[in-house]
Motif scaffolding. Structure first.
Motif, PDB file in Angstrom:
ATOM      1  N   ALA A  57     -16.205   6.900  14.579  1.00 34.99           N
ATOM      2  CA  ALA A  57     -15.780   6.037  13.470  1.00 34.99           C
ATOM      3  C   ALA A  57     -16.903   5.082  13.075  1.00 34.99           C
ATOM      4  O   ALA A  57     -16.665   3.906  12.806  1.00 34.99           O
ATOM      5  CB  ALA A  57     -14.531   5.256  13.867  1.00 34.99           C
ATOM      6  N   ASP A  58     -18.126   5.586  13.052  1.00 32.36           N
ATOM      7  CA  ASP A  58     -19.261   4.735  12.674  1.00 32.36           C
ATOM      8  C   ASP A  58     -19.742   5.003  11.250  1.00 32.36           C
ATOM      9  O   ASP A  58     -20.777   4.486  10.837  1.00 32.36           O
ATOM     10  CB  ASP A  58     -20.417   4.907  13.664  1.00 32.36           C
ATOM     11  N   HIS A  59     -18.981   5.781  10.485  1.00 30.72           N
ATOM     12  CA  HIS A  59     -19.399   6.128   9.126  1.00 30.72           C
ATOM     13  C   HIS A  59     -19.393   4.941   8.155  1.00 30.72           C
ATOM     14  O   HIS A  59     -20.325   4.806   7.357  1.00 30.72           O
ATOM     15  CB  HIS A  59     -18.505   7.241   8.571  1.00 30.72           C
ATOM     16  N   PRO A  60     -18.366   4.061   8.171  1.00 32.79           N
ATOM     17  CA  PRO A  60     -18.337   2.987   7.171  1.00 32.79           C
ATOM     18  C   PRO A  60     -19.588   2.108   7.182  1.00 32.79           C
ATOM     19  O   PRO A  60     -20.046   1.687   6.113  1.00 32.79           O
ATOM     20  CB  PRO A  60     -17.085   2.183   7.569  1.00 32.79           C
ATOM     21  N   ALA A  61     -20.146   1.840   8.342  1.00 31.51           N
ATOM     22  CA  ALA A  61     -21.313   0.956   8.405  1.00 31.51           C
ATOM     23  C   ALA A  61     -22.542   1.578   7.760  1.00 31.51           C
ATOM     24  O   ALA A  61     -23.527   0.879   7.493  1.00 31.51           O
ATOM     25  CB  ALA A  61     -21.619   0.597   9.861  1.00 31.51           C
ATOM     26  N   ARG A  62     -22.504   2.875   7.521  1.00 31.44           N
ATOM     27  CA  ARG A  62     -23.593   3.537   6.792  1.00 31.44           C
ATOM     28  C   ARG A  62     -23.263   3.687   5.312  1.00 31.44           C
ATOM     29  O   ARG A  62     -24.007   4.326   4.569  1.00 31.44           O
ATOM     30  CB  ARG A  62     -23.864   4.929   7.395  1.00 31.44           C
ATOM     31  N   GLY A  63     -22.137   3.112   4.888  1.00 35.77           N
ATOM     32  CA  GLY A  63     -21.712   3.259   3.504  1.00 35.77           C
ATOM     33  C   GLY A  63     -21.187   4.643   3.199  1.00 35.77           C
ATOM     34  O   GLY A  63     -20.989   4.995   2.032  1.00 35.77           O
ATOM     35  N   ALA A  64     -20.940   5.440   4.242  1.00 33.36           N
ATOM     36  CA  ALA A  64     -20.448   6.820   4.066  1.00 33.36           C
ATOM     37  C   ALA A  64     -18.923   6.800   4.103  1.00 33.36           C
ATOM     38  O   ALA A  64     -18.301   7.103   5.121  1.00 33.36           O
ATOM     39  CB  ALA A  64     -21.011   7.720   5.156  1.00 33.36           C
ATOM     40  N   LEU A  65     -18.311   6.428   2.996  1.00 37.88           N
ATOM     41  CA  LEU A  65     -16.858   6.261   2.923  1.00 37.88           C
ATOM     42  C   LEU A  65     -16.142   7.491   2.389  1.00 37.88           C
ATOM     43  O   LEU A  65     -14.912   7.557   2.422  1.00 37.88           O
ATOM     44  CB  LEU A  65     -16.520   5.058   2.039  1.00 37.88           C
ATOM     45  N   GLY A  66     -16.884   8.456   1.894  1.00 36.36           N
ATOM     46  CA  GLY A  66     -16.269   9.596   1.233  1.00 36.36           C
ATOM     47  C   GLY A  66     -15.817  10.678   2.194  1.00 36.36           C
ATOM     48  O   GLY A  66     -16.418  10.906   3.241  1.00 36.36           O
ATOM     49  N   VAL A  67     -14.733  11.343   1.818  1.00 36.33           N
ATOM     50  CA  VAL A  67     -14.242  12.528   2.510  1.00 36.33           C
ATOM     51  C   VAL A  67     -13.861  13.541   1.435  1.00 36.33           C
ATOM     52  O   VAL A  67     -13.009  13.257   0.576  1.00 36.33           O
ATOM     53  CB  VAL A  67     -13.022  12.234   3.398  1.00 36.33           C
ATOM     54  N   ARG A  68     -14.526  14.678   1.457  1.00 34.89           N
ATOM     55  CA  ARG A  68     -14.329  15.710   0.444  1.00 34.89           C
ATOM     56  C   ARG A  68     -14.519  15.114  -0.959  1.00 34.89           C
ATOM     57  O   ARG A  68     -15.558  14.564  -1.240  1.00 34.89           O
ATOM     58  CB  ARG A  68     -12.982  16.395   0.650  1.00 34.89           C
ATOM     59  N   LYS A  69     -13.508  15.171  -1.833  1.00 32.44           N
ATOM     60  CA  LYS A  69     -13.699  14.734  -3.216  1.00 32.44           C
ATOM     61  C   LYS A  69     -13.337  13.268  -3.446  1.00 32.44           C
ATOM     62  O   LYS A  69     -13.429  12.785  -4.580  1.00 32.44           O
ATOM     63  CB  LYS A  69     -12.880  15.628  -4.154  1.00 32.44           C
ATOM     64  N   ASP A  70     -12.925  12.575  -2.405  1.00 34.30           N
ATOM     65  CA  ASP A  70     -12.563  11.163  -2.541  1.00 34.30           C
ATOM     66  C   ASP A  70     -13.701  10.305  -2.018  1.00 34.30           C
ATOM     67  O   ASP A  70     -13.892  10.198  -0.796  1.00 34.30           O
ATOM     68  CB  ASP A  70     -11.276  10.875  -1.764  1.00 34.30           C
ATOM     69  N   PRO A  71     -14.486   9.661  -2.897  1.00 32.67           N
ATOM     70  CA  PRO A  71     -15.647   8.889  -2.447  1.00 32.67           C
ATOM     71  C   PRO A  71     -15.286   7.611  -1.695  1.00 32.67           C
ATOM     72  O   PRO A  71     -16.146   7.014  -1.047  1.00 32.67           O
ATOM     73  CB  PRO A  71     -16.387   8.577  -3.747  1.00 32.67           C
ATOM     74  N   MET A  72     -14.023   7.183  -1.747  1.00 33.61           N
ATOM     75  CA  MET A  72     -13.605   5.943  -1.093  1.00 33.61           C
ATOM     76  C   MET A  72     -12.492   6.185  -0.084  1.00 33.61           C
ATOM     77  O   MET A  72     -11.704   5.289   0.219  1.00 33.61           O
ATOM     78  CB  MET A  72     -13.144   4.931  -2.148  1.00 33.61           C
ATOM     79  N   ALA A  73     -12.442   7.365   0.485  1.00 33.55           N
ATOM     80  CA  ALA A  73     -11.346   7.730   1.388  1.00 33.55           C
ATOM     81  C   ALA A  73     -11.248   6.806   2.592  1.00 33.55           C
ATOM     82  O   ALA A  73     -10.154   6.526   3.090  1.00 33.55           O
ATOM     83  CB  ALA A  73     -11.509   9.179   1.849  1.00 33.55           C
ATOM     84  N   MET A  74     -12.392   6.326   3.072  1.00 30.63           N
ATOM     85  CA  MET A  74     -12.391   5.486   4.272  1.00 30.63           C
ATOM     86  C   MET A  74     -12.534   4.000   3.936  1.00 30.63           C
ATOM     87  O   MET A  74     -12.891   3.191   4.791  1.00 30.63           O
ATOM     88  CB  MET A  74     -13.531   5.915   5.211  1.00 30.63           C
ATOM     89  N   ALA A  75     -12.240   3.626   2.694  1.00 27.57           N
ATOM     90  CA  ALA A  75     -12.464   2.243   2.262  1.00 27.57           C
ATOM     91  C   ALA A  75     -11.518   1.262   2.936  1.00 27.57           C
ATOM     92  O   ALA A  75     -11.885   0.100   3.172  1.00 27.57           O
ATOM     93  CB  ALA A  75     -12.319   2.147   0.746  1.00 27.57           C
ATOM     94  N   SER A  76     -10.298   1.686   3.254  1.00 29.80           N
ATOM     95  CA  SER A  76      -9.330   0.777   3.867  1.00 29.80           C
ATOM     96  C   SER A  76      -9.538   0.720   5.373  1.00 29.80           C
ATOM     97  O   SER A  76      -9.329   1.703   6.085  1.00 29.80           O
ATOM     98  CB  SER A  76      -7.897   1.239   3.575  1.00 29.80           C
ATOM     99  N   ARG A  77      -9.943  -0.440   5.879  1.00 25.84           N
ATOM    100  CA  ARG A  77     -10.109  -0.607   7.322  1.00 25.84           C
ATOM    101  C   ARG A  77      -8.772  -0.474   8.034  1.00 25.84           C
ATOM    102  O   ARG A  77      -8.703   0.044   9.149  1.00 25.84           O
ATOM    103  CB  ARG A  77     -10.753  -1.963   7.625  1.00 25.84           C
TER     104      ARG A  77
END
Length: 306
Positions: A57-77
């Protein structure tokens, strides 16, 4: 003093009251964070069958919030923490990999007891940035991981033979490996041969490139006693695993690909000598059918054979 909220593993959803206490602790009682880390119940890194299944779960700190076609899938902590709570409640999940913000949230929620906590040293070369190959470490360092009583470290080392910033990255990586060995802290190296393609940094996932990255990364630092590899599953993994004697964990594949084919590739690679488990993130936390428990259970069965 804030008391960490223990989430019942039989009911992995975190209550709104628990989130409120988490926010209150961060706002008014920051000393509760090191206290939660200091009092959590630890376990050996390797036990039982010797295999490890870590959720990343270290993706958000790299700004990598996207999953497939949703660029903000991981935006909600909050949603991410709910998914992590569910994953960590499943049998066969040994622990979690995260940057300090994620690890500390989980510690305050009481979700790290008897779980492996792997600290991500993160990378400063953000995807799409003009400084992308300037991969200085911006998360944990070895001293802070030891102070926080974490169980292992993880770093990414991208090797771009045509970018001079790679030299500083390799030097910093060598220092981190040396410091980890001195502290007896296992460190997981995730190496790639990378190159600039049309203004983007692309990792070369050919078998030969992965073998080269393993050979280079294995020799970084003044000691390799505590070094592990974290490697992608590529064609002819048997040849890749012949390139190292270091214990190896496999990283997740393309979240857009066929899940069944992905599981088969993991199953095959997990049978190879030297492969001891999986570290997987978005592919399992945000699966295509959104059934986190099912995806995590399948991966756990592949690692531990339950």
């Amino acid at each position: 003093m804030y008391t960490p909220d223990v989430v019942d593993v039989g009911s992995p959803l975190i209550s709104e009251e628990a989130f409120a206490r988490l926010r209150a602790a961060r706002h008014g009682d920051p000393d509760s964070i090191p206290a939660a880390l200091a009092t959590r119940t630890r376990r050996p890194l390797v036990r039982g069958d010797g295999r490890l299944f870590i959720v990343a779960a270290d993706h958000p700190a790299r700004g990598a919030l996207g999953v497939r076609k949703d660029p903000m899938a991981m935006a909600s902590r909050y949603e991410l923490l709910q998914r992590l709570a569910l994953a960590l409640s499943r049998p066969g999940v040994d622990g979690v990999l995260g940057t300090p913000d994620v690890i500390e949230d989980l510690a305050l929620l009481g979700l790290l007891d008897d779980r492996i906590a792997v600290g991500s040293m993160n990378r400063g070369g953000l995807r799409g940035a003009v400084f992308e190959m300037d991969d200085r470490y911006t998360g944990y360092d070895v001293e802070s991981m030891v102070d926080s009583r974490l169980d292992a470290a993880k770093l990414l080392v991208r090797i771009n033979l045509k970018d001079p910033a790679t030299a500083a990255t390799m030097e910093a990586t060598a220092r981190a490996v040396t410091a980890s060995a001195k502290a007896r802290l296992p460190i997981m190296l995730e190496p790639f041969i990378s190159e600039w393609v049309d203004g983007r940094v692309v990792n070369d996932l050919s078998t030969e490139a992965v073998i080269s990255s393993v050979a280079i990364a294995s020799g970084l630092g003044a000691a390799s006693a505590y070094s592990w590899m974290k490697l992608p599953v590529v064609p002819d993994m048997a040849r890749v695993m012949e390139a190292t004697t270091l214990p190896t964990l496999l990283l997740g594949g393309d979240s857009e690909g066929d899940p069944e084919a992905m599981y088969v590739s993991w199953a095959n690679a997990l049978q190879l000598p030297g492969v001891h488990g999986l570290i997987v993130g978005r592919t399992l936390l945000y699966p295509q059918d959104d059934d986190v428990a099912k995806a995590v259970d399948i991966a756990a069965s592949l690692v531990h054979g339950n």
